[in-house]
Scaffold this active site. Structure first.
Site, PDB file in Angstrom:
ATOM      1  CB  THR A   1      -5.364   5.382 -21.998  1.00  0.00           C
ATOM      2  OG1 THR A   1      -5.160   5.446 -23.093  1.00  0.00           O
ATOM      3  CG2 THR A   1      -6.260   5.480 -20.690  1.00  0.00           C
TER       4      THR A   1
ATOM      5  CG  ASP B   1      -8.762  12.453 -22.917  1.00  0.00           C
ATOM      6  OD1 ASP B   1      -7.788  10.807 -22.382  1.00  0.00           O
ATOM      7  OD2 ASP B   1     -10.264  11.449 -22.437  1.00  0.00           O
TER       8      ASP B   1
ATOM      9  CE  LYS C   1      -7.850   3.558 -25.258  1.00  0.00           C
ATOM     10  NZ  LYS C   1      -7.805   4.320 -24.138  1.00  0.00           N
TER      11      LYS C   1
ATOM     12  NE  ARG D   1      -6.074  -3.238 -20.441  1.00  0.00           N
ATOM     13  CZ  ARG D   1      -6.965  -2.577 -21.561  1.00  0.00           C
ATOM     14  NH1 ARG D   1      -7.972  -1.575 -21.922  1.00  0.00           N
ATOM     15  NH2 ARG D   1      -6.704  -3.172 -22.518  1.00  0.00           N
TER      16      ARG D   1
ATOM     17  CE1 TYR E   1      -4.039   0.208  -0.030  1.00  0.00           C
ATOM     18  CE2 TYR E   1      -3.986  -1.745   1.127  1.00  0.00           C
ATOM     19  CZ  TYR E   1      -4.513  -1.229   0.246  1.00  0.00           C
ATOM     20  OH  TYR E   1      -6.055  -1.602  -0.479  1.00  0.00           O
TER      21      TYR E   1
ATOM     22  CD  GLU F   1      -4.603   3.924   0.904  1.00  0.00           C
ATOM     23  OE1 GLU F   1      -4.612   4.084   2.124  1.00  0.00           O
ATOM     24  OE2 GLU F   1      -5.989   4.127   0.790  1.00  0.00           O
TER      25      GLU F   1
HETATM   26  N1  DSN Z   1     -12.253   1.753 -25.269  1.00  0.00           N
HETATM   27  C1  DSN Z   1     -11.591   3.181 -25.517  1.00  0.00           C
HETATM   28  C2  DSN Z   1     -11.613   2.776 -27.037  1.00  0.00           C
HETATM   29  O1  DSN Z   1     -11.524   2.168 -27.261  1.00  0.00           O
HETATM   30  O2  DSN Z   1     -11.434   4.025 -27.885  1.00  0.00           O
HETATM   31  C3  DSN Z   1     -11.344   4.701 -24.616  1.00  0.00           C
HETATM   32  O3  DSN Z   1     -11.607   4.214 -23.768  1.00  0.00           O
END
Ligand code: DSN
Length: 428
Positions: A236, A210, A239, A245, A59, A61
């Site tokens: 994120t 974003d 990607k 993730r 942990y 935090e």
């Molecule tokens: N689920 C994602 C996507 O496929 O674009 C977005 O968070």
């Protein structure tokens, strides 16, 4: 499969054969199929295994130097390493690497910057937005007031299905939102962050970008950076950035950074996933290498090549093509009865993994759709180049042209499995 995974899975098979079998079959699926979901990628062996470490036991935090638990010496070090690399990668002053996901990163920003009921502007959701940008049943639409700006829907415009920046300005000036969001899930074109910032300044709003989809491209110059235009950048990490993730929030503003840190923890999250943060540090280290710039440039070239090859086969590309890693294919020109749902299902049975996606002004409901979203990040990671995109387009067209005929799908599946042996995973 990489050596470490092989060793681990053979030991897991002795310990828990059921779980080992499922994981092994998933590894086999990934190895023998083509991954064209625009939001997915294949991480490197090192990024993958950094997640499976003893950092999960702790942990932590709080933040480095200010934790609520003892024993965090090395957790402080790894989080600081991830933060420092994120700052370097995106050229900004503050980074919070604790968000468990992009949606939670966005939630923390809303909590930090808005009061309940405050309004914000985002793209019409069905035209490429994200659920955390104002969907009615998401926190963003339930507790805040979204106003939406459109794309250009006039088919005679040379910028058909591009963001309508004039309309965006008009919507923002009319509603005076406290925050303007840009950055999307299914938008194939370059985002003009400077134009958004000019409107944000004009109406006294905060600009939030974003960049979940395009983060890797922004980090390497394959897409313009949201800095210095955006006040806050969320993303994120899994990607185009090709990390584990997770999520990430960045800013250049110290006051905003403080608010965001507090909103994320203890506002939105509890204990950070320190094993994932370790893997983020490794992934950011990889993204700082010159080879990642080559990778990102190739992602864009591959997307363009795939879009071109599909257009030659009579598929209409929404907005006329792509500038980034993804494209939105309007299937109706190739066959007016073809739906996104059928296309996704047929392609999957042939070993091509995609997702159905609504297109702008889609007459079909979201579970059916007239579109297919395709992306090049995962195929590029495997080493495919423009030449191979012709072959991918040919397979897609053969499957869709056969209306999912079982024999055709099986034959293509076999060809793809054979093809995949030439482009093994975890070779980077
Ligand atoms: N689920 C994602 C996507 O496929 O674009 C977005 O968070």
């Amino acid at each position: 499969m990489d050596e470490l995974s092989r060793t681990f899975l053979s030991q897991l098979a002795a310990h828990d054969p059921q779980a080992a079998d499922i994981i092994t079959r998933e590894a086999r699926r990934q190895e023998t199929t083509l991954e064209l979901i625009a939001s997915e990628n294949h991480v490197s062996t090192m990024v993958m295994h950094a997640m499976g470490t003893c950092l999960t036991n702790k942990y932590a935090e709080g933040y480095p130097g200010a934790r609520y638990y003892g024993g965090c010496e090395f957790h402080d070090q790894i989080e600081n390493l991830a933060r420092e690399r994120a700052r370097q990668l995106f050229g900004c002053r503050f980074a919070n690497v604790q968000p468990h996901s992009g949606a939670q990163a966005n939630m923390a920003v809303f909590m930090a910057m808005l009061e309940l009921g405050d309004s914000f502007a985002s793209l019409v959701l069905k035209d490429g937005g994200h659920l955390s940008h104002g969907m009615k049943i998401n926190f963003s639409g339930r507790y805040f007031k979204p106003v939406h700006y459109p794309l250009i829907y006039d088919a005679s415009s040379p910028r058909f299905e591009h963001i309508d920046y004039d309309a965006m300005r008009a919507v923002c000036l009319e509603h005076k939102p406290k925050m303007i969001l840009c950055g999307y899930s299914a938008y194939p074109r370059t985002i003009d962050f400077a134009k958004f910032r000019a409107v944000a300044d004009e109406c006294g709003a905060i600009l939030m970008a974003d960049i979940a989809h395009i983060a890797g491209l922004c980090a390497t110059g394959a897409h313009p950076s949201p800095f210095p235009h955006a006040h806050i950048v969320t993303t994120t990490t899994h990607k185009t950035l090709r990390g584990p993730r997770g999520g990430l929030i960045m800013t250049n503003d110290e006051e905003i950074a403080k608010k965001i840190d507090k909103a994320l923890f203890p506002g939105v999250q509890g204990g950070p996933l320190m094993h994932i943060i370790a893997s983020k540090a490794v992934a950011f280290g990889e993204a700082l290498q010159p080879s990642f710039k080559d990778y990102s440039n190739q992602v864009v070239k591959n997307a363009r090549a795939l879009a071109g090859a599909l257009a030659e086969r009579n598929y209409r590309l929404c907005s006329g093509g792509t500038d980034n890693h993804l494209m939105l294919v309007d299937l109706r020109q190739r066959d007016e009865n073809l739906t996104g749902a059928d296309a996704e299902k047929w392609l999957e049975s042939a070993g091509i993994i995609t997702n159905k996606n609504g297109i702008p002004n889609d007459p079909r409901p979201p579970r059916v759709t007239s579109g297919l979203r395709l992306g090049s990040p995962a195929l590029t990671t495997r080493g495919l180049k423009e030449g191979e995109m012709q072959q991918v387009a040919e397979w897609i067209d053969r499957v869709l042209g056969s209306a999912g005929d079982a024999a055709t799908c099986e034959k293509v599946r076999g060809e793809i499995a054979e093809f995949c042996t030439k482009f093994p995973l975890n070779a980077h």
